[in-house]
Scaffold this active site. Structure first.
Site, PDB file in Angstrom:
ATOM      1  N   ARG A 230      66.462  21.273  32.272  1.00 35.55           N
ATOM      2  CA  ARG A 230      67.524  20.361  31.833  1.00 35.55           C
ATOM      3  C   ARG A 230      67.143  19.667  30.528  1.00 35.55           C
ATOM      4  NH1 ARG A 230      69.751  17.010  36.944  1.00 35.55           N
ATOM      5  NH2 ARG A 230      67.583  16.371  37.156  1.00 35.55           N
TER       6      ARG A 230
ATOM      7  N   ARG B  95      64.539  14.602  30.316  1.00 33.56           N
ATOM      8  CA  ARG B  95      64.488  13.330  31.049  1.00 33.56           C
ATOM      9  C   ARG B  95      63.053  13.094  31.527  1.00 33.56           C
ATOM     10  NH1 ARG B  95      70.014  13.432  34.360  1.00 33.56           N
ATOM     11  NH2 ARG B  95      70.867  15.265  33.423  1.00 33.56           N
TER      12      ARG B  95
ATOM     13  N   ARG C   3      61.350  14.855  44.775  1.00 34.65           N
ATOM     14  CA  ARG C   3      62.770  14.574  44.973  1.00 34.65           C
ATOM     15  C   ARG C   3      63.354  15.557  45.997  1.00 34.65           C
ATOM     16  NH1 ARG C   3      65.576  15.751  39.664  1.00 34.65           N
ATOM     17  NH2 ARG C   3      64.190  14.287  38.660  1.00 34.65           N
TER      18      ARG C   3
ATOM     19  N   ARG D 226      75.324  10.516  53.183  1.00 34.95           N
ATOM     20  CA  ARG D 226      73.921  10.782  52.875  1.00 34.95           C
ATOM     21  C   ARG D 226      73.072  10.593  54.126  1.00 34.95           C
ATOM     22  NH1 ARG D 226      72.554   6.538  48.584  1.00 34.95           N
ATOM     23  NH2 ARG D 226      72.205   5.394  50.492  1.00 34.95           N
TER      24      ARG D 226
ATOM     25  N   LYS E  58      76.200  20.908  42.850  1.00 28.84           N
ATOM     26  CA  LYS E  58      77.332  20.638  43.746  1.00 28.84           C
ATOM     27  C   LYS E  58      78.465  19.900  43.038  1.00 28.84           C
ATOM     28  CE  LYS E  58      75.426  16.622  46.199  1.00 28.84           C
ATOM     29  NZ  LYS E  58      74.250  16.440  45.317  1.00 28.84           N
TER      30      LYS E  58
END
Ligand SMILES: [Zn+2]
Length: 282
Positions: A173, A217, A228, A139, A62
């Site tokens: 990633r 990561r 998550r 949020r 996003k």
């Protein structure tokens, strides 16, 4: 009235309540396309700029789409994640408090997020900015309600990505340990079923200099990514419902990577002509 409410009231003056193109048609329902509305920019006589919100789970991209649209439309892209990082890196009044919260792995409170957002908007007002594309905010319902008292959000774009592709992208990633560059080694190619097109997301491969220095990561494991995602889904549903009930939610299923998705997103937002004009004048 507490300090935060006072700040928000003050903020209303910063964000002009002038009508915006979409507010004219907000009574009309829409689900996937705004093509019937005409070019947004021609419906913005007051020059208020768009007031949009981007929703979407971590890893959906996003920030990328919000940033591209912000450049296209000439309105600031305000990411609350960036605001928190900037404040942390500064010697600002909240930096120390924030560091404590972040170091303990806690969520930054509504109050802190709001005061950072207000500071950012006030700063924008001094530079005569118009409009905004918010990313990472609101949020929670509470944040959405407060935001509603401050300005009229015209449109909330809910970006969605099929879960198998999202998971692959999150696990793909990589960061260059030398220069900090962000890359993605996942190459997604899912055969389309029932005559639907294939789902393709190309990898974002590093230049040769970075290739040997890539690291993952620590929190990009399948277990953590799935958790998550689950937390995000639970938290975001009420916020989505809040905007759906107000006829402002545009659901957008990303059809692939940026090359596949960007033209479709512009179409859904009825910005195709706008993009052509920008390209022609560039
Ligand atoms: Zn590098």
């Amino acid at each position: 009235m507490d300090a935060v409410s006072r700040l928000w009231r003050g903020c209303a003056a910063v964000w002009s309540p002038a009508r915006m193109w979409l507010s004219l048609v907000m009574g009309a329902r829409f689900s996937t396309s705004l093509a019937h509305l005409g070019p947004p920019m021609t419906r913005d006589p007051g020059g208020r700029g768009v007031h949009w919100v981007f929703l979407g789970c971590p890893g959906v991209g996003k920030g990328t789409y919000a940033s591209r649209l912000s450049q296209l439309l000439g309105v600031p892209h305000i990411s609350t994640g960036d605001l928190v990082r900037e404040e942390l890196a500064s010697s600002g009044p909240l930096a120390q408090q924030l560091a404590g919260i972040v170091n303990h792995g806690q969520l930054v409170s509504d109050e802190i997020i709001m005061s950072l957002l207000i500071k950012r908007l006030e700063h924008g007002a001094t530079k005569a900015e118009s409009g905004s594309i918010l990313d990472g905010f609101p949020r929670t319902i509470r944040q959405a309600e407060i935001l509603e008292g401050v300005t009229e959000i015209d449109l909330v774009i809910n970006l969605k990505l099929r879960e198998d592709a999202l998971l692959a992208k999150c696990l793909g990633r990589r960061i260059c340990s030398h220069c900090g560059g962000n890359y993605n080694v996942a190459s997604v190619n899912i055969k389309g079923e029932n005559g639907r097109p294939d789902f393709i997301m190309a990898p974002l491969l590093p230049p040769a200099d970075c290739a040997s220095k890539l690291v993952t990561r620590v929190d990009d494991t399948e277990e953590v990514v799935k958790e998550r995602l689950q937390i995000y889904n639970e938290m975001s549903k009420p916020v989505e419902e809040f905007y759906r009930a107000r006829g402002k939610l545009l659901e957008f299923d990303l059809p692939g990577g940026i090359p596949e998705s960007w033209p479709k997103l512009l179409q859904a937002l009825n910005l195709v002509d706008h993009d052509d004009k920008q390209s022609a004048s560039a």
